[in-house]
Design a protein around this motif. Structure first.
Motif, PDB file in Angstrom:
ATOM      1  N   ALA A  81       0.833  -1.198   0.000  1.00  0.00           N
ATOM      2  CA  ALA A  81       0.000   0.000   0.000  1.00  0.00           C
ATOM      3  C   ALA A  81       0.871   1.253   0.000  1.00  0.00           C
ATOM      4  O   ALA A  81       2.009   1.242   0.498  1.00  0.00           O
ATOM      5  CB  ALA A  81      -0.909   0.004   1.230  1.00  0.00           C
ATOM      6  N   PRO A  82       0.371   2.351  -0.571  1.00  0.00           N
ATOM      7  CA  PRO A  82       1.124   3.611  -0.506  1.00  0.00           C
ATOM      8  C   PRO A  82       1.467   3.950   0.943  1.00  0.00           C
ATOM      9  O   PRO A  82       0.627   3.835   1.840  1.00  0.00           O
ATOM     10  CB  PRO A  82       0.151   4.630  -1.108  1.00  0.00           C
ATOM     11  N   ASN A  83       2.722   4.326   1.161  1.00  0.00           N
ATOM     12  CA  ASN A  83       3.243   4.673   2.492  1.00  0.00           C
ATOM     13  C   ASN A  83       3.346   3.469   3.427  1.00  0.00           C
ATOM     14  O   ASN A  83       3.605   3.642   4.621  1.00  0.00           O
ATOM     15  CB  ASN A  83       2.394   5.768   3.150  1.00  0.00           C
ATOM     16  N   GLY A  84       3.161   2.259   2.901  1.00  0.00           N
ATOM     17  CA  GLY A  84       3.331   1.070   3.727  1.00  0.00           C
ATOM     18  C   GLY A  84       4.802   0.751   3.932  1.00  0.00           C
ATOM     19  O   GLY A  84       5.696   1.332   3.305  1.00  0.00           O
ATOM     20  N   LEU A  85       5.080  -0.198   4.831  1.00  0.00           N
ATOM     21  CA  LEU A  85       6.454  -0.591   5.119  1.00  0.00           C
ATOM     22  C   LEU A  85       7.017  -1.396   3.960  1.00  0.00           C
ATOM     23  O   LEU A  85       6.469  -2.438   3.591  1.00  0.00           O
ATOM     24  CB  LEU A  85       6.516  -1.414   6.404  1.00  0.00           C
ATOM     25  N   ASP A  86       8.095  -0.924   3.367  1.00  0.00           N
ATOM     26  CA  ASP A  86       8.753  -1.647   2.282  1.00  0.00           C
ATOM     27  C   ASP A  86       9.246  -2.994   2.803  1.00  0.00           C
ATOM     28  O   ASP A  86       9.866  -3.085   3.856  1.00  0.00           O
ATOM     29  CB  ASP A  86       9.924  -0.822   1.746  1.00  0.00           C
ATOM     30  N   ALA A  87       8.967  -4.057   2.049  1.00  0.00           N
ATOM     31  CA  ALA A  87       9.370  -5.398   2.476  1.00  0.00           C
ATOM     32  C   ALA A  87      10.867  -5.508   2.672  1.00  0.00           C
ATOM     33  O   ALA A  87      11.338  -6.296   3.503  1.00  0.00           O
ATOM     34  CB  ALA A  87       8.893  -6.431   1.454  1.00  0.00           C
ATOM     35  N   ASP A  88      11.645  -4.718   1.922  1.00  0.00           N
ATOM     36  CA  ASP A  88      13.098  -4.799   2.053  1.00  0.00           C
ATOM     37  C   ASP A  88      13.613  -4.131   3.322  1.00  0.00           C
ATOM     38  O   ASP A  88      14.789  -4.277   3.660  1.00  0.00           O
ATOM     39  CB  ASP A  88      13.768  -4.165   0.826  1.00  0.00           C
ATOM     40  N   PHE A  89      12.758  -3.394   4.033  1.00  0.00           N
ATOM     41  CA  PHE A  89      13.156  -2.797   5.313  1.00  0.00           C
ATOM     42  C   PHE A  89      12.965  -3.773   6.472  1.00  0.00           C
ATOM     43  O   PHE A  89      13.601  -3.646   7.518  1.00  0.00           O
ATOM     44  CB  PHE A  89      12.332  -1.539   5.610  1.00  0.00           C
ATOM     45  N   GLU A  90      12.047  -4.718   6.302  1.00  0.00           N
ATOM     46  CA  GLU A  90      11.637  -5.573   7.417  1.00  0.00           C
ATOM     47  C   GLU A  90      12.780  -6.376   8.034  1.00  0.00           C
ATOM     48  O   GLU A  90      12.912  -6.423   9.265  1.00  0.00           O
ATOM     49  CB  GLU A  90      10.509  -6.491   6.942  1.00  0.00           C
TER      50      GLU A  90
END
Length: 438
Positions: free
Chosen positions: A316-325
Motif C-alpha cells: 500500500a502507498p506509504n506502507g512498510l517496504d518489504a526490504d526494510f523488514e
C-alpha cells in the motif's frame, strides 16, 4: 585487516562487536531504481545519460543484457557511475539471453525487446530465492496491449501486437510493482495512453513517472489510478537523469548504527523514501532526523520506549517496504517488547532468514510461513551463518555487530548482487569487519 578492494570481493567475512558506529557515510545509487530506469531508457528510444549508477552485480548484469539486445551502453571513462544508453535499429529474432535467468529484473527488458525486435524471448527470471513471485500479471498486461504470450518450461515469449491500441485500461488485482512498471514501459514503446487501476506507487514507480514527465509524457497517479499520456512530437532529444540513493542501503546502515547505539549521518537518500523505516526506529525510541537528502541516527545514550513493534510489509502507498523488514528485525531483537513481523510479499524470505538468526541464538516463533513474533531484548552469540539472499546477507551483518564473539557470514556474492560495498561502508563507521578464510 584487508584493503577495501579485497573486502568488496570476499566470499566470506568475519564480524566482531566493538564500539558504537559513528561517522558519516554516503549510500550508493539504488539497484531497485536503477534496473527499471535502465529498461525505461531503452524503451524511450532516445539517448539517455544515467548518473549515480550503482556498481552492484545485478546492475552490471542488466546493462550487459541490454547490450546483448543490441542497445548501445557505454560508461564514462572518468566516472563509471555515469552510463549512456543509445537507441538502436534492429530486426529479426531476438538474441538468446541465458544470463537473464540470473536476475529477477530481466522481465523489465520485454518492452525494449518488443521495440527493437518485435518479440521478446527470455528464460524464467532468477534472483533471490524468496518464494514464488509469478509473472501472470505481467502477461495480463501484455495481452491487454494485444500482444501474444507463449510459455514453455525454459521461459516465455511475447510477440508484439500487429495493430496498436488507441488506449489501454488495466485493473490490477493487487499493487504489483513489477506489473505496474511493465504496463508503463509497454505504453511507452507504443506511445499509447494508459490508465492503470490500483497501481503500485513505490518510489521506484514514481521515479519512472518523473523520468517520463521529463521526456514529455503526461504522468499522474493517486491511490486509485495511474494515468500516462504520450508527448506531442517525436521527443528525440537526449535526457539526463540521476539514479536516486539506495533507500534499502540507507535503512540497513541506520539499523546498524542504532543496534550498536551509535551516531551517524547517512547521506544521499531522500527522506521520503525511508519514512516508514524511520517511523519504526522512532517508535522503538531511536532518535532520527531527516533532511532533504540526509538521515541522521542518534542512538547514543537513548532511552528505549519498550513499545512492541509491528513491522508488517505492505504494498500500500506509504506502507512498510518489504526490504526494510529484515534489518528492523535485528534491531527489535535487542529492544524490549513482544514484536510481530510479517512479509507476505516475499513468502520465502523468513525461511531463509530465521534459521540463520537462530544459529546466532535468536528465539523467534514462526506463526506461519510469513508471520513471526519474538520477545526482546535477546542475547546473540557469534556463529557461522550463510547469506541465502541479499537481505539475509545484510541482516546477518547487522546481527554480527552485536553478537558476542565472531560471526562469520558466508555467501557474500549474494550481498554484492544488490550492494557493492556495504561492508566497506560499515567499516568507515568503525565496524570490525574483515575478510575471512573460506
Amino acid at each position: 585487516m584487508t584493503t577495501s578492494s579485497a573486502l568488496s570481493v570476499a566470499e566470506t567475512i568475519a564480524i566482531r562487536p566493538g564500539d558504537p558506529l559513528v561517522g558519516t557515510v554516503r549510500v550508493d545509487g539504488s539497484k531497485n531504481a536503477a534496473l527499471p530506469l535502465i529498461a525505461a531508457s531503452a524503451a524511450l528510444g532516445r539517448l539517455v545519460h544515467l548518473g549515480n549508477m550503482p556498481q552492484c552485480q545485478d546492475v552490471r548484469t542488466m546493462l550487459s543484457l541490454l547490450q546483448e539486445c543490441g542497445y548501445s551502453v557505454t560508461r564514462a571513462v572518468t566516472n563509471p557511475e555515469e552510463v549512456v544508453i543509445r537507441p538502436v535499429s534492429a530486426a529479426g529474432r531476438p538474441p538468446e539471453l541465458p544470463d537473464a535467468a540470473r536476475i529477477r529484473a530481466s522481465y523489465y527488458l520485454v518492452p525494449a525487446l518488443l521495440a527493437s525486435h518485435g518479440q521478446a524471448r527470455l528464460p524464467w527470471p532468477g534472483g533471490c530465492s524468496v518464494g514464488e513471485r509469478g509473472m501472470d500479471l505481467h502477461f495480463r498486461v501484455y495481452e491487454a496491449f494485444g500482444d501474444q504470450v507463449h510459455l514453455d518450461g525454459a521461459g516465455y515469449q511475447v510477440y508484439r501486437a500487429m495493430i496498436r491500441p488507441r488506449s489501454v485500461e488495466i485493473e490490477l488485482p493487487f499493487r504489483s510493482r513489477g506489473a505496474t512498471l511493465a504496463a508503463m514501459l509497454r505504453a511507452v514503446i507504443d506511445r499509447c495512453p494508459l490508465t492503470l487501476f490500483q497501481p503500485n506507487l513505490s518510489p521506484e514507480v514514481t521515479e519512472i513517472m518523473a523520468l517520463l514527465r521529463a521526456a514529455g509524457w503526461g504522468a499522474c497517479a493517486d491511490e486509485d489510478a495511474l494515468d500516462l499520456a504520450p508527448p506531442y512530437g517525436s521527443g528525440s532529444g537526449s535526457l539526463a537523469w540521476e539514479v536516486p540513493g539506495d533507500k534499502v542501503e540507507a535503512v540497513t546502515l541506520a539499523c546498524a548504527v542504532a543496534v550498536t547505539r551509535g551516531c551517524a549521518v547517512i547521506k544521499g537518500v531522500r527522506a521520503a523514501d525511508v519514512l516508514s523505516a524511520m517511523e519504526a526506529l522512532t517508535w522503538l525510541g531511536i532518535p532520527v532526523q531527516a533532511g532533504a537528502d540526509t538521515v541522521t541516527v542518534q542512538a547514543i545514550d537513548t532511552q528505549l520506549t519498550g513499545q512492541p513493534l509491528r513491522a508488517i510489509a505492505s504494498l500500500a502507498p506509504n506502507g512498510l517496504d518489504a526490504d526494510f523488514e529484515p534489518s528492523l528485525m535485528v534491531l527489535a531483537l535487542g529492544t524490549p517488547g513482544v514484536h510481530l513481523f510479517a512479509d507476505a510479499i516475499n513468502p520465502g524470505r523468513h525461511g531463509n532468514l530465521l534459521p540463520q538468526l537462530a544459529r546466532l541464538g535468536a528465539v523467534i516463533e514462526p506463526l506461519s510461513a510469513t508471520y513471526c513474533r519474538f520477545s526482546g531484548p535477546q542475547r546473540l552469540v557469534g556463529a557461522e551463518v550463510t547469506a541465502n539472499d541479499i537481505r539475509t546477507g545484510s541482516t546477518l551483518i547487522i546481527a554480527g555487530l552485536v553478537a558476542e564473539g565472531f560471526t562469520v557470514v558466508k555467501g557474500m556474492a549474494q550481498l554484492r548482487r544488490g550492494h557493492a560495498e556495504l561492508p566497506i561502508k560499515l567499516r568507515q563507521l568503525g565496524a570490525d569487519i574483515t575478510e575471512a578464510a573460506v
